[in-house]
Design an enzyme around this catalytic site. Structure first.
Site, PDB file in Angstrom:
ATOM      1  N   CYS A 197     -11.394  90.902  58.250  1.00 15.32           N
ATOM      2  CA  CYS A 197     -12.162  89.918  57.954  1.00 15.32           C
ATOM      3  C   CYS A 197     -12.399  89.707  56.262  1.00 15.32           C
ATOM      4  O   CYS A 197     -13.055  90.937  55.912  1.00 15.32           O
ATOM      5  CB  CYS A 197     -13.338  89.450  58.905  1.00 15.32           C
ATOM      6  SG  CYS A 197     -14.660  88.462  58.118  1.00 15.32           S
ATOM      7  N   ASP A 199       6.933  50.584  49.588  1.00 18.65           N
ATOM      8  CA  ASP A 199       7.501  51.673  49.223  1.00 18.65           C
ATOM      9  C   ASP A 199       8.529  52.189  50.019  1.00 18.65           C
ATOM     10  O   ASP A 199       8.488  52.995  50.828  1.00 18.65           O
ATOM     11  CB  ASP A 199       6.188  52.950  49.461  1.00 18.65           C
ATOM     12  CG  ASP A 199       6.647  54.057  48.045  1.00 18.65           C
ATOM     13  OD1 ASP A 199       7.577  53.652  47.147  1.00 18.65           O
ATOM     14  OD2 ASP A 199       5.597  54.946  48.130  1.00 18.65           O
ATOM     15  N   CYS A 226     -11.606  86.361  63.324  1.00 11.80           N
ATOM     16  CA  CYS A 226     -12.332  87.677  62.747  1.00 11.80           C
ATOM     17  C   CYS A 226     -12.959  88.089  64.219  1.00 11.80           C
ATOM     18  O   CYS A 226     -13.627  87.053  64.860  1.00 11.80           O
ATOM     19  CB  CYS A 226     -13.355  87.245  61.812  1.00 11.80           C
ATOM     20  SG  CYS A 226     -14.754  88.534  61.737  1.00 11.80           S
ATOM     21  N   CYS A 242     -16.511  90.441  56.774  1.00  9.75           N
ATOM     22  CA  CYS A 242     -17.338  91.451  57.361  1.00  9.75           C
ATOM     23  C   CYS A 242     -16.421  92.842  57.378  1.00  9.75           C
ATOM     24  O   CYS A 242     -16.694  93.531  57.987  1.00  9.75           O
ATOM     25  CB  CYS A 242     -17.910  90.972  58.491  1.00  9.75           C
ATOM     26  SG  CYS A 242     -16.571  90.818  59.990  1.00  9.75           S
ATOM     27  N   LYS A 280       3.489  45.689  47.512  1.00  8.97           N
ATOM     28  CA  LYS A 280       4.720  46.403  47.072  1.00  8.97           C
ATOM     29  C   LYS A 280       5.006  47.445  48.008  1.00  8.97           C
ATOM     30  O   LYS A 280       4.515  48.454  47.937  1.00  8.97           O
ATOM     31  CB  LYS A 280       4.512  47.095  45.680  1.00  8.97           C
ATOM     32  CG  LYS A 280       5.697  47.099  44.958  1.00  8.97           C
ATOM     33  CD  LYS A 280       5.617  47.729  43.451  1.00  8.97           C
ATOM     34  CE  LYS A 280       6.559  48.348  42.866  1.00  8.97           C
ATOM     35  NZ  LYS A 280       7.174  49.617  43.239  1.00  8.97           N
ATOM     36  N   GLU A 306       2.510  39.727  46.425  1.00  8.79           N
ATOM     37  CA  GLU A 306       3.031  40.552  47.405  1.00  8.79           C
ATOM     38  C   GLU A 306       2.867  42.015  47.362  1.00  8.79           C
ATOM     39  O   GLU A 306       3.021  42.677  46.557  1.00  8.79           O
ATOM     40  CB  GLU A 306       4.592  40.356  47.439  1.00  8.79           C
ATOM     41  CG  GLU A 306       5.143  39.007  47.044  1.00  8.79           C
ATOM     42  CD  GLU A 306       6.695  38.867  46.685  1.00  8.79           C
ATOM     43  OE1 GLU A 306       7.110  39.865  46.795  1.00  8.79           O
ATOM     44  OE2 GLU A 306       7.175  37.616  46.482  1.00  8.79           O
ATOM     45  N   LYS A 328       0.055  48.854  39.871  1.00  9.82           N
ATOM     46  CA  LYS A 328       0.173  49.941  40.972  1.00  9.82           C
ATOM     47  C   LYS A 328      -1.040  50.453  41.356  1.00  9.82           C
ATOM     48  O   LYS A 328      -2.244  50.411  40.697  1.00  9.82           O
ATOM     49  CB  LYS A 328       0.960  51.264  40.255  1.00  9.82           C
ATOM     50  CG  LYS A 328       2.221  50.737  39.673  1.00  9.82           C
ATOM     51  CD  LYS A 328       3.293  50.419  40.712  1.00  9.82           C
ATOM     52  CE  LYS A 328       3.874  51.862  41.170  1.00  9.82           C
ATOM     53  NZ  LYS A 328       4.910  52.256  40.362  1.00  9.82           N
ATOM     54  N   CYS A 345     -20.625  89.505  61.950  1.00 12.44           N
ATOM     55  CA  CYS A 345     -19.868  88.744  60.847  1.00 12.44           C
ATOM     56  C   CYS A 345     -21.028  87.734  59.934  1.00 12.44           C
ATOM     57  O   CYS A 345     -21.102  86.515  60.643  1.00 12.44           O
ATOM     58  CB  CYS A 345     -18.612  88.164  61.186  1.00 12.44           C
ATOM     59  SG  CYS A 345     -17.875  87.195  59.560  1.00 12.44           S
ATOM     60  N   TYR A 400      12.200  39.980  49.673  1.00 12.09           N
ATOM     61  CA  TYR A 400      11.109  39.626  48.900  1.00 12.09           C
ATOM     62  C   TYR A 400      11.698  38.791  47.722  1.00 12.09           C
ATOM     63  O   TYR A 400      11.311  38.212  46.848  1.00 12.09           O
ATOM     64  CB  TYR A 400      10.576  40.817  48.074  1.00 12.09           C
ATOM     65  CG  TYR A 400      11.430  41.750  47.156  1.00 12.09           C
ATOM     66  CD1 TYR A 400      11.952  41.206  46.208  1.00 12.09           C
ATOM     67  CD2 TYR A 400      11.595  42.924  47.772  1.00 12.09           C
ATOM     68  CE1 TYR A 400      13.024  42.030  45.363  1.00 12.09           C
ATOM     69  CE2 TYR A 400      12.499  43.714  46.877  1.00 12.09           C
ATOM     70  CZ  TYR A 400      13.179  43.398  45.855  1.00 12.09           C
ATOM     71  OH  TYR A 400      13.944  44.202  45.240  1.00 12.09           O
TER      72      TYR A 400
HETATM   73  O1  D41 Z   1       7.827  45.238  47.745  1.00 12.09           O
HETATM   74  C1  D41 Z   1       8.652  45.579  46.962  1.00 12.09           C
HETATM   75  N1  D41 Z   1       8.989  46.753  46.855  1.00 12.09           N
HETATM   76  C2  D41 Z   1       9.212  44.357  45.922  1.00 12.09           C
HETATM   77  C3  D41 Z   1      10.003  44.810  44.896  1.00 12.09           C
HETATM   78  C4  D41 Z   1       8.709  43.162  45.789  1.00 12.09           C
HETATM   79  N2  D41 Z   1       7.922  42.707  46.878  1.00 12.09           N
HETATM   80  N3  D41 Z   1       9.120  42.259  45.145  1.00 12.09           N
HETATM   81  C5  D41 Z   1      10.067  42.616  43.925  1.00 12.09           C
HETATM   82  N4  D41 Z   1      10.394  41.655  43.003  1.00 12.09           N
HETATM   83  C6  D41 Z   1      11.342  42.192  42.001  1.00 12.09           C
HETATM   84  C7  D41 Z   1      11.614  41.240  41.197  1.00 12.09           C
HETATM   85  C8  D41 Z   1      10.766  40.484  40.543  1.00 12.09           C
HETATM   86  C9  D41 Z   1      12.569  41.863  39.985  1.00 12.09           C
HETATM   87  C10 D41 Z   1      12.707  40.108  41.835  1.00 12.09           C
HETATM   88  C11 D41 Z   1      10.558  44.110  43.854  1.00 12.09           C
HETATM   89  C12 D41 Z   1      11.412  44.247  43.023  1.00 12.09           C
HETATM   90  N5  D41 Z   1      11.849  43.400  41.940  1.00 12.09           N
HETATM   91  C13 D41 Z   1      12.203  45.853  42.614  1.00 12.09           C
HETATM   92  N6  D41 Z   1      12.241  46.734  43.537  1.00 12.09           N
HETATM   93  C14 D41 Z   1      12.570  47.615  42.915  1.00 12.09           C
HETATM   94  C15 D41 Z   1      13.013  47.297  41.724  1.00 12.09           C
HETATM   95  C16 D41 Z   1      12.664  46.071  41.427  1.00 12.09           C
END
Ligand code: D41
Length: 677
Positions: A412, A121, A430, A415, A119, A117, A318, A436, A229
């Site tokens: 400037c 932000d 300038c 120059c 992640k 999935e 990450k 220049c 999620y």
């Molecule tokens: O998209 C996300 N930020 C995301 C966060 C995600 N797709 N899955 C997540 N799954 C979990 C668990 C596996 C612990 C159920 C999470 C997070 N946790 C999570 N977000 C912030 C702390 C944990």
């Protein structure tokens, strides 16, 4: 209270269902089914019925997304089932370590399938439903205790107020991420700047700030979304047995599920997915900071269990951070081709967004004032994708007492001529013009560039050497260069010197449009140069054109006309043009009666994605110069689409409609064919 009859009641129920369906298609499926105005009409009809019969209103009516008095503070809520955290993997090795731990613990040799999935932000939240009705929403907080954000969550259209479908559980606690898509973030900040208010550093802070509003009417104006999620609690008939099955079920219940999720058969596919998304990351409509991998089968998840606060069956890989903290070492002022004085930040080198960054532009004096930045400050640098690094914020808590305010130079730095700031622009310039050296260097680089006179081998460094050594003082001197001048220069071999002389000789044979563009008249890009050439036919005609005659050309506005007049009435510019022609720079004038001046007239082009060699604005200008229309959306009327990296829905639309598509290289070759004709 008015009594409602059965027919009106049926009508009301039908209307509620209809609005819910449209809202779901619009906010969750991203497939709008009716125009916005029609949706607004349905909403108004609903509201007028509810005004007449207030007894109909319940908490799940589409009219109840914004309501109630502002709160005085947020109530703390304890999560019935704690919200776990995620372990991080910062490289491929820690991911394979994770995979090994999983298979060892399961004591299983067969491959384990993972759901991948993106992640998101944003802010992690939990949303609780009883008998299908939203009753509570809370932030994750520390995982045990969060804040009650029910009123704010209800304003988010991708969070259903009532669950959809037939298999509605008695109790459901959904977990997800609330985030602000990038375009919403950009709009929010643009408004803040207009009003002179503080801007948000990034979409995540903006999402968090929007959720922290005590008045949900404010939150309602922020285009927040929630993507589901996972599940904390589920009491009901259906009990999916995989993560993918669970997300599909949540989708049926009306939640937004990320469309990029992917079921990987093994860890190798997990790695491939990471690599794929890492490059596509910036084409998404929202920020993601990595990938979450979850063992797909719940039975295996159960066997793996937890360590303290994080599951053994999930990990977040990450991406390289897009924001880092570093120090501002100095600010230097660079002078461009048109004299624009640009402040450039010299930074302590920092690894951000996948590269080491040691410079960032500060744009202009307004930006310096807005950031309130001083030399020695700790600053947050952001580099997303292949965009230019940017200083987004000063960390004021870390400001040292000896931090030095930045003074914009009055003269400037190259120059010493006075620097002027006109009232109508934010840019300081300038006034040294061609006296220049900085402006001379930039002018020569532009003159020799590929889309101007195209002098192969005359790179930026060589131009600087030649000007610094006083071998050349203007573009005219290029045409008297000799081997004996070039070869003593550092890093210039005999072979490359003679190649350069050949290229310079070759550049003499050009077109009027390229010559005009090469002159570097302010505001006159490639497209405008083409337009001027095709409208006036000769350099003399353009030089002698009055302001009104210039304005008669469609595509030339008052500002450009003024710059063209200023340029051609400047005796220095005139003598440079004359000298270039005396040195043999030549082109064929254009017979205005004979030639077709607008070969692309009646065509409509669309530009999408990013271009490397020219900006989208430049490409548009050139197309307009050739008589084409440039549109921002693809339809059956579209003649051609130019698609660069990052192209998305417009490219797909073009493919669907079988419209000819070019990449940037093909586009440039296409333009060159016209330009050389
Ligand atoms: O998209 C996300 N930020 C995301 C966060 C995600 N797709 N899955 C997540 N799954 C979990 C668990 C596996 C612990 C159920 C999470 C997070 N946790 C999570 N977000 C912030 C702390 C944990």
């Amino acid at each position: 209270m008015n009594d409602i009859n059965a027919a009106e009641m049926a009508d009301y129920r039908q209307l509620v269902g209809e609005i819910r369906g449209h809202a779901h298609r619009y906010f969750v499926l991203d497939e709008p089914s009716i125009p916005d105005a029609e949706y607004d009409r349905l909403m108004r009809r609903l509201q007028s019925i509810e005004e007449r019969y207030p007894q109909l209103i319940d908490a799940t009516s589409p009219s109840q997304r914004v309501g109630g008095e502002p709160l005085s503070e947020f109530t703390q809520l304890r999560h019935e089932v704690p919200m776990l955290s995620l372990d991080n993997a910062f490289d491929a090795e820690s991911l394979s370590d994770f995979g090994r731990r999983v298979t060892e613990r399961l004591n299983q040799s067969a491959d384990v399938a993972y759901l991948c999935e993106p992640k998101l932000d944003g802010v992690a939240v939990s949303v609780l439903y009883r008998e299908g009705v939203l009753v509570r929403a809370a932030t994750r907080g520390d995982g045990f205790v969060g804040e009650d954000i029910t009123a704010n969550a209800k304003t988010i259209h991708s969070i259903p107020l009532r669950l959809h479908g037939v298999s509605v559980p008695e109790l459901l606690e959904v977990r997800g991420e609330i985030y602000l898509p990038r375009d919403g973030f950009a709009r929010l900040n643009a408004t803040a700047i207009e009003r002179g208010e503080k801007t948000f550093v990034n979409p995540r802070n903006a999402a968090a700030g929007s959720l922290r509003q005590l008045d949900c009417a404010v939150t309602a104006k922020r285009p927040l979304e929630m993507c589901a999620y996972g599940v904390g609690q589920l009491d009901g008939e259906r009990q999916p047995d995989t993560q993918l099955g669970m997300l599909q079920y949540l989708g049926e219940l009306g939640f937004l599920i990320n469309p990029h999720i992917f079921l990987a058969a093994d860890l190798i596919q997990c790695e491939a997915y990471y690599a794929d998304l890492a490059v596509r990351r910036n084409t998404l409509a929202y920020d993601i900071d990595g990938i979450v991998y979850k063992v797909n089968a719940f039975e295996l998840q159960r066997r793996l269990g937890f360590v303290t606060r994080s599951p053994r069956w999930a990990i977040a890989r990450k991406f390289p951070a897009e924001e880092e903290i570093t120090r501002l070492l100095a600010v230097e002022f660079q002078v461009g081709r048109t004299g624009a004085v640009t402040p450039v930040a010299r930074l302590e080198p920092v690894f951000v967004g996948g590269v080491t960054v040691s410079n960032a532009t500060l744009h202009n004096a307004d930006e310096i004032a807005r950031l309130d930045i001083r030399v020695g400050d700790s600053v947050i640098v952001r580099r997303a994708g292949d965009v230019i690094p940017k200083i987004v914020k000063v960390v004021f808590e870390k400001r040292l007492t000896d931090a030095v305010p930045i003074r914009f130079p009055a003269s400037c730095p190259v120059c010493n001529s006075p620097v002027e700031q006109t009232l109508d622009e934010a840019i300081a310039r300038c006034t040294g013009g061609l006296f220049c050296p900085a402006q001379v260097k930039q002018a020569i680089k532009h003159f020799a560039s590929r889309r101007a006179l195209d002098i192969d081998g005359l790179g930026d460094r060589l131009v600087e050497q030649l000007v610094d050594a006083k071998c050349i003082h203007s573009v005219v001197d290029l045409y008297t260069l000799e081997l004996a001048t070039l070869t003593p220069l550092e890093r210039v071999g005999a072979k490359s010197a003679s190649n350069l002389l050949v290229a310079i000789e070759k550049s003499k044979n050009t077109t009027l449009a390229k010559f005009l563009y090469a002159l570097g008249i302010r505001e006159v890009g490639e497209g405008s140069a083409l337009l001027l050439a095709n409208s006036f036919g000769s350099l003399e005609a353009i030089a002698d054109a009055s302001g009104d005659e210039l304005l008669d050309v469609e595509g030339i506005g008052p500002i450009m006309a003024r710059h063209i007049r200023d340029f051609f009435t400047n005796p220095d510019a005139r003598s440079i043009m004359r000298a270039l022609q005396e040195k043999g720079v030549r082109w064929a004038d254009i017979d205005l009666n004979a030639s077709v001046q607008t070969p692309l007239r009646a065509q409509t082009w669309v530009l999408t994605g990013s271009l490397q060699e020219m900006s989208r604005a430049e490409a548009k200008e050139v197309l307009l110069g050739l008589g084409a229309k440039v549109s921002s959306s693809v339809s059956v009327q579209t003649s051609h689409v130019v698609a660069g990296p990052g192209a998305g829905s417009k490219l797909r639309q073009a493919e669907t409609l079988a419209i000819p598509i070019m990449d940037e290289q093909q586009f440039i070759a296409f333009l060159d064919a016209y330009n050389d004709a």
